[in-house]
Scaffold this active site. Sequence first.
Site, PDB file in Angstrom:
ATOM      1  N   GLU A  38     -17.111  -7.931  22.359  1.00 59.84           N
ATOM      2  CA  GLU A  38     -17.848  -6.778  21.823  1.00 59.84           C
ATOM      3  C   GLU A  38     -16.905  -5.994  20.894  1.00 59.84           C
ATOM      4  O   GLU A  38     -15.703  -5.869  21.181  1.00 59.84           O
ATOM      5  CB  GLU A  38     -18.246  -5.905  23.035  1.00 59.84           C
ATOM      6  CG  GLU A  38     -18.969  -4.622  22.728  1.00 59.84           C
ATOM      7  CD  GLU A  38     -19.194  -3.793  24.025  1.00 59.84           C
ATOM      8  OE1 GLU A  38     -18.474  -4.011  25.031  1.00 59.84           O
ATOM      9  OE2 GLU A  38     -20.086  -2.929  24.013  1.00 59.84           O
ATOM     10  N   LYS A 109     -27.205  -3.632  20.952  1.00 60.74           N
ATOM     11  CA  LYS A 109     -27.117  -3.387  22.398  1.00 60.74           C
ATOM     12  C   LYS A 109     -28.177  -2.388  22.873  1.00 60.74           C
ATOM     13  O   LYS A 109     -28.309  -1.294  22.299  1.00 60.74           O
ATOM     14  CB  LYS A 109     -25.709  -2.872  22.708  1.00 60.74           C
ATOM     15  CG  LYS A 109     -25.357  -2.791  24.172  1.00 60.74           C
ATOM     16  CD  LYS A 109     -23.874  -2.378  24.320  1.00 60.74           C
ATOM     17  CE  LYS A 109     -23.390  -2.378  25.740  1.00 60.74           C
ATOM     18  NZ  LYS A 109     -21.957  -1.994  25.842  1.00 60.74           N
ATOM     19  N   CYS A 142     -22.065  -6.901  26.844  1.00 62.41           N
ATOM     20  CA  CYS A 142     -21.354  -6.220  27.917  1.00 62.41           C
ATOM     21  C   CYS A 142     -22.260  -5.613  28.984  1.00 62.41           C
ATOM     22  O   CYS A 142     -22.840  -6.328  29.774  1.00 62.41           O
ATOM     23  CB  CYS A 142     -20.379  -5.204  27.328  1.00 62.41           C
ATOM     24  SG  CYS A 142     -19.047  -4.840  28.493  1.00 62.41           S
TER      25      CYS A 142
HETATM   26  C1  ACM Z   1     -19.282  -1.938  28.198  1.00 66.16           C
HETATM   27  O1  ACM Z   1     -20.502  -2.075  28.117  1.00 66.16           O
HETATM   28  N1  ACM Z   1     -18.499  -2.139  27.168  1.00 66.16           N
HETATM   29  C2  ACM Z   1     -18.646  -1.557  29.467  1.00 66.16           C
END
Ligand code: ACM
Length: 262
Positions: A38, A109, A142
């Site tokens: 990420e 995201k 993530c």
């Molecule tokens: C995250 O979502 N980078 C912990």
Amino acid sequence: MKAGFVQYHPEFGNVQANLDRVEELLAGKEADLFVLPELFSTGYRFKNMEEAHHYAELVPGGLTTGFLCSTAKKMNAYFIAGLVETENERIYNSSVIVGPEGFLGRYRKIHLFDTEKACFHTGREAPPVFDLRGAKVGVMICFDWRFPETARSLALKGAEIIAHPSNLVLPHCPQAMITRCLENRVFAITADRVGDENRVPNETLHFIGQSQVVDPDGNVLVRASETGEEVCVVEIELEKAREKILNPKNDIFKDRRPDLYF
Ligand code: ACM
């Protein structure tokens, strides 16, 4: 299909140095699919949305997507990698999907973690699945791991592999992804970073490494260290992820009861 991850230590804000480092780590490696962390080209902890905006790139069209496209072409491989994206003054924690043929798509995201809520806008589209060299590859980022619906919906859409660019700070994710794989009979490739970031006083973030590839039976095919930079590639037997039958009487998808739960 051969697939794997790049686990490395980005330097916050030094995009060109980070791209150069990834290029160095990839030298001599071969795979059909590489997953990168990420926000791999910038580092993680933006102080606020203004700072994230400063580093945000167009997708496609920006430096990081351009680097990934030319690397994909040179290496004849697919890449799924995280970056900070801007479109119409909105800022997203995104992953891009590119291949030898160029830019293929993005995912923004949808479950922002903690301080990310002050730095990014939330993605509004469902996590996507791409057909990459005969493999159905779903994308999540993530903290999406904490919401089992993410992996489930990707699997129900046909994903055989889940690509999971990450910057892990909580300790539970590597184990939780084993469960996600068992629940859905899919492979998952979690690409994490290592190192610390001290961008805000009294708030040191420590990233736990342990990037991994897990198979549909919950076997960890490879797990990286907690601290080192590593590129790992494994053979993925896609047929395993296409088989949702546990025994002659149980099919984990057909036995679901969506009439009784969401
Ligand atoms: C995250 O979502 N980078 C912990």
